[in-house]
Design an enzyme around this catalytic site. Structure first.
Site, short mmCIF file in Angstrom:
data_model
loop_
_atom_site.label_atom_id
_atom_site.label_comp_id
_atom_site.label_asym_id
_atom_site.label_seq_id
_atom_site.Cartn_x
_atom_site.Cartn_y
_atom_site.Cartn_z
N ASP A 75 0.84 -1.19 0.00
CA ASP A 75 0.00 0.00 0.00
C ASP A 75 0.88 1.24 0.00
OD1 ASP A 75 0.85 -0.72 2.54
OD2 ASP A 75 -1.15 -0.93 3.35
N GLU A 134 -5.82 3.14 3.51
CA GLU A 134 -6.35 3.72 4.74
C GLU A 134 -7.80 4.18 4.59
OE1 GLU A 134 -4.98 3.52 7.51
OE2 GLU A 134 -2.85 3.23 7.11
#
Length: 383
Positions: A75, A134
């Site tokens: 990520d 997130e």
């Protein structure tokens, strides 16, 4: 050929730590990653970007004798947190910080690209730099856009997540569910306000909110197997402006978490039922929004997890611990519902928790973390 060194990984991590960006606007991060990756490009590599998800990057290596396609995911986004570390490479973007260690994740992924650009893998190998972990459900966005179709579909997927509570460089995982599935809970309670001295003339949303919050605590205790557990927590309450005025509306926000997708669905259904009951008994309206997006339980494939654990436990030069399940949420869970794989913790040895403005990872984790994962991937390619 140049071997990957601690200094390489440290430089990537510090460069990326300087420029954290929020979900789906990771353009400076994307440019940095592309600059590195394109410098290593060769005939075995294909670099792919997509207009519909412009900050995502996929790198595919053609295997020399492929039997499968192995995927590795990192990520790339950061959090809306003002950094308080005073590091010389502290975030230059006000109010944004890599407080969850995605700078570490990207550094190891860059190391993978650099290494396999110099050592052609035996199996096909894909590195996925994923935006919006997130928030915004980047894993689901990528999958729904068809990024993992045909030759771009891994047969198995791997990824890491920082863990400050583990010694630097220690790897840890388990067979089964590592992280919980989560859902965002938003509740708006609409009553009828008025003077606090005449409560019989109003429909009090504050009393209804108090009743609702307490009843929500029965969702886990009375609707979920106590051996499995779960979480329903309210983190935001907004409403009212004066001590002698009952407001019209109250706004609540919270999180719902479970270790299984089935129990998460049960909990979400029960929350809606309780809200409807409280609304009826108080003669008010309650609007409930529950969004799980891609934050499903991170369920490690048992066969692949057992292979990885056996490999790491047999290596004297790899620090490994069996993990315990955690209520942490991760949108890699969505990808693991579609493609078998494993997520691991990587110890980064800090006394500040993930999402803390003072998180300061121990960079001694970088090289042993990279080496253990690279060696496992190469071993797996020979199975």
């Amino acid at each position: 050929m140049t071997e990957i060194t601690f200094e390489n990984l440290q430089q990537y991590r510090r460069d990326l730590h300087l420029i954290p960006e929020l979900a789906l606007v990771e353009f400076q991060t994307h440019a940095y990653l592309m600059d590195k990756i394109t410098n290593w490009q060769n005939d075995t590599m294909t670099i792919r970007t997509v207009a519909e998800l412009p900050t995502a990057i996929l790198v595919r290596f053609e295997g020399s004798d492929p039997k499968r396609t192995i995927g590795y995911r990192s990520d790339i986004d950061a959090l809306p947190i003002a950094e308080q570390t005073d590091l010389p490479f502290q975030s230059i973007h006000a109010g944004v910080m890599h407080a969850c260690g995605h700078d570490v994740h990207m550094s190891l992924a860059l190391g993978m690209v650099q290494y396999f650009s110099q050592h052609q893998p035996k199996d096909n190998f894909i590195v996925f730099f994923q935006p919006a972990e997130e928030a915004k459900s980047g894993g689901k966005l990528a999958y729904d856009l068809g990024l993992f179709e045909d030759e771009w579909r891994p047969d198995e997927f791997y990824g890491i997540h920082d863990q400050p509570d583990l010694p630097a460089g220690t790897l840890s995982t388990l067979v089964g569910t590592l992280f919980a599935g989560t859902a965002e809970l938003v509740i708006d309670i609409h009553g009828q306000g008025g003077h606090a001295a005449y409560p019989h003339l109003v429909k009090d949303p504050i009393v209804a909110a108090a009743e609702l919050i307490m009843q929500l605590q029965t969702v886990v205790s009375r609707s979920v197997d106590p051996i499995k557990g779960g979480v329903v927590s309210i983190g935001v309450i907004n409403g009212g402006k004066a001590n002698n005025v009952i407001p019209d509306n109250i706004h609540l926000e919270g999180t719902v978490r479970s270790m299984t997708r089935t129990d998460l669905d049960i909990m979400l259904t029960r929350i809606r039922q309780i809200a409807a009951g409280v609304a009826l008994s108080n003669d008010i309206t309650i609007d409930v929004v529950l969004e799980s997006g891609s934050y499903l339980p991170v369920e490690n494939n048992p066969e692949l997890a057992n292979q990885l654990i056996d490999f790491m436990q047999l290596r004297d030069d790899i620090a490994f611990e069996l993990a315990q399940p955690a209520m942490t949420g991760e949108d890699f869970g969505y990808l693991l519902q579609q493609i078998p794989g494993v997520m691991l913790w990587l110890g980064v040895n800090d006394n500040h928790a993930l999402h803390s403005p003072k998180l300061n990872i121990d960079e001694a984790a970088l090289l042993p973390g990279f080496t253990a994962l690279r060696d496992f991937i190469e071993w797996r390619m020979n199975q």
